[in-house]
Design an enzyme around this catalytic site. Structure first.
Site, PDB file in Angstrom:
ATOM      1  N   HIS A 144       0.832  -1.207   0.000  1.00 57.60           N
ATOM      2  CA  HIS A 144       0.000   0.000   0.000  1.00 57.60           C
ATOM      3  C   HIS A 144       0.868   1.260   0.000  1.00 57.60           C
ATOM      4  CE1 HIS A 144      -2.372   3.122   2.262  1.00 57.60           C
ATOM      5  NE2 HIS A 144      -3.198   2.847   1.270  1.00 57.60           N
ATOM      6  N   GLU A 172       2.112   1.808  -3.482  1.00 59.82           N
ATOM      7  CA  GLU A 172       1.071   2.381  -4.344  1.00 59.82           C
ATOM      8  C   GLU A 172       1.011   3.902  -4.172  1.00 59.82           C
ATOM      9  OE1 GLU A 172      -3.196   3.716  -3.714  1.00 59.82           O
ATOM     10  OE2 GLU A 172      -2.969   1.670  -2.972  1.00 59.82           O
ATOM     11  N   HIS A 173       1.075   4.371  -2.924  1.00 58.84           N
ATOM     12  CA  HIS A 173       1.057   5.816  -2.676  1.00 58.84           C
ATOM     13  C   HIS A 173       2.263   6.504  -3.317  1.00 58.84           C
ATOM     14  CE1 HIS A 173      -2.060   6.888   0.520  1.00 58.84           C
ATOM     15  NE2 HIS A 173      -2.293   5.607   0.248  1.00 58.84           N
ATOM     16  N   GLU A 192       4.375  11.292   2.503  1.00 60.32           N
ATOM     17  CA  GLU A 192       3.370  10.255   2.261  1.00 60.32           C
ATOM     18  C   GLU A 192       3.245   9.316   3.447  1.00 60.32           C
ATOM     19  OE1 GLU A 192       0.310   9.697  -0.269  1.00 60.32           O
ATOM     20  OE2 GLU A 192       1.915  11.178  -0.332  1.00 60.32           O
ATOM     21  N   GLU A 204      -4.326   7.942   7.435  1.00 60.31           N
ATOM     22  CA  GLU A 204      -5.310   6.993   6.896  1.00 60.31           C
ATOM     23  C   GLU A 204      -5.543   5.843   7.879  1.00 60.31           C
ATOM     24  OE1 GLU A 204      -6.011   4.337   2.813  1.00 60.31           O
ATOM     25  OE2 GLU A 204      -4.161   5.487   3.080  1.00 60.31           O
TER      26      GLU A 204
END
Length: 419
Positions: free
Chosen positions: A47, A50-51, A120, A127
């Site tokens: 994940h 992906e960011h 990020e 998140e």
């Protein structure tokens, strides 16, 4: 409409579907590497990767990536699941080559700039915090953990905050090297697309990648268990999972029809009995999830502390009853819902491209819609009752969150399921 599938010499698969009359296209790269491909110390890295794809490449800055697509009115995004990571775009017909170039750039040429990584990292930690503060999100991570304890498939996609806080540039690069190989990549496109042109461009953009192979994810085993967390929330959250078939199992269509009949709409058994007749909740539903080698039928509901016990008992009663008296009318309605949902969804090129990639990942081919509809139509009440009986007598997992001290435990619910 025509589906075409080709494989580059290095193993990367290219699948397209031309949709006449459209002026736009959806396309993306689906990489068969997700949460279940991570080792424990890597949990959350797919994940994170992906960011970081959007945070700059050797050719474009983060802003230039966004502007490249938005300057032509397009849309660019990505997601990470437990079995794959997808990078996709929606653009007008003339801008398909541009979108392909941008997708290839962010996947193949990320720079993992340390300053951008820190920014990020903060975003992902926010998140994770947001998910922890959202009961009807986090309960599914806990349910997954209870179903597949100690296994990659049982870990959250976001990963724990302490892992995310420690990932380095080298960690990201190592995951890419190990898993982002051409044999695990599927380039899918649908809408106003020309297969031959996309195949040529795919060869130019990805053809240089060496065929290297990558390790398969560890086999999953649904073990079941219970996770209960007490917290003074307004609602008690209840999630029950029963071991079901995987994607490649012929019973997957029966599983989906059972879940639809149980809790897939306003006419479903759970909605009618638990919400409409008894008023025990606002939200209740069932769904059939599947992976390459396992699956789970899940029921979720939120209710008050005073009513959680009654809701849980009625839920398992309805599931057990489905094994005894599921009717032809209910199965026919569920079949109709499934077919309509499939066909309506596929009016969108984005949904078409997603289906193409998933079918190639699962089967190595794209079954025709007629074949899929025939498989749905072949499921009858006896099939659904037999599957429901198997689920009721099989392994289960339970997650409870909120004021749930009065909720029955997994052992009690399984005893009720067994009749």
């Amino acid at each position: 409409m025509s589906v075409r599938l080709d494989t580059l010499p290095n193993g990367l698969r290219v699948v397209t579907e031309h949709m006449p009359g459209l002026k736009s296209a959806a396309l993306g790269l689906w990489v068969l590497a997700g949460g279940r491909h991570e080792r424990e110390e890597q949990n959350g890295i797919a994940h994170f990767l992906e960011h970081m794809a959007f945070k700059g490449t050797r050719r474009r800055s983060a802003l230039q990536i966004a502007e490249a697509i938005e300057d032509v009115g397009g849309y660019l995004n990505a997601y990470t699941s437990r079995e794959m990571t997808a990078y996709y775009a929606r653009v007008l017909e003339a801008d398909v080559p541009l979108a392909l170039d941008v997708i290839a750039d962010i996947v193949l040429n990320p720079v993992f700039d340390p300053a951008e990584m820190e920014v990020e990292r903060g975003v992902i930690l926010q998140e994770i915090g947001q998910t922890l503060d959202t009961p009807d999100d986090i309960i599914f991570d806990w349910l997954q953990e209870a179903a597949y304890p100690g296994q990659p498939l049982g870990r959250s996609i976001l990963g724990p905050a302490e892992r995310v806080a420690a990932f380095s540039r080298a960690d990201l690069a190592a995951f890419v090297q190990e898993h982002y190989t051409p044999e695990r990549m599927i380039l899918a496109a649908a809408g106003a697309v020309d297969h031959d042109a996309i195949l040529r461009e795919a060869g130019q953009l990805f053809g240089h990648l060496p065929a290297a192979g990558s390790p398969d994810a560890p086999a999953a085993s649904f073990l079941g268990g219970e996770k209960r967390k007490l917290k003074p929330l307004e609602q008690a959250h209840f999630a029950l999972a029963l071991e079901g078939p995987g994607y490649r199992d012929d019973a997957i269509y029966t599983s989906q029809i059972l879940a639809t009949a149980l809790g897939g709409g306003m006419s479903s058994r759970l909605f009618q009995e638990v919400r409409e007749r008894r008023g025990l909740c606002y939200t209740i539903y069932a769904q059939a999830g599947a992976y390459s080698d396992t699956g789970m039928t899940t029921i979720y509901a939120g209710t008050s502390a005073e009513q959680i016990s009654e809701l849980a008992e009625i839920t398992v009663t309805e599931l057990r009853r489905a094994a005894e008296d599921m009717t032809e009318a209910e199965v026919a309605r569920a079949r109709a819902q499934m077919k309509a949902g499939l066909l309506m969804g596929l009016e969108s090129p984005a949904s078409r491209a997603e289906r193409l990639a998933r079918m190639v990942a699962i089967w190595g081919r794209v079954p025709g819609l007629d074949e899929t509809v025939a498989r749905i139509d072949a499921v009858g009440p006896a099939d659904v009752r037999a599957l429901a009986a198997g689920l009721a007598g099989g392994k289960a997992a339970l997650a409870l969150y909120g004021p749930v001290d009065g909720a029955p435990g997994l052992a009690e619910l399984q005893e009720r399921l067994a009749g």
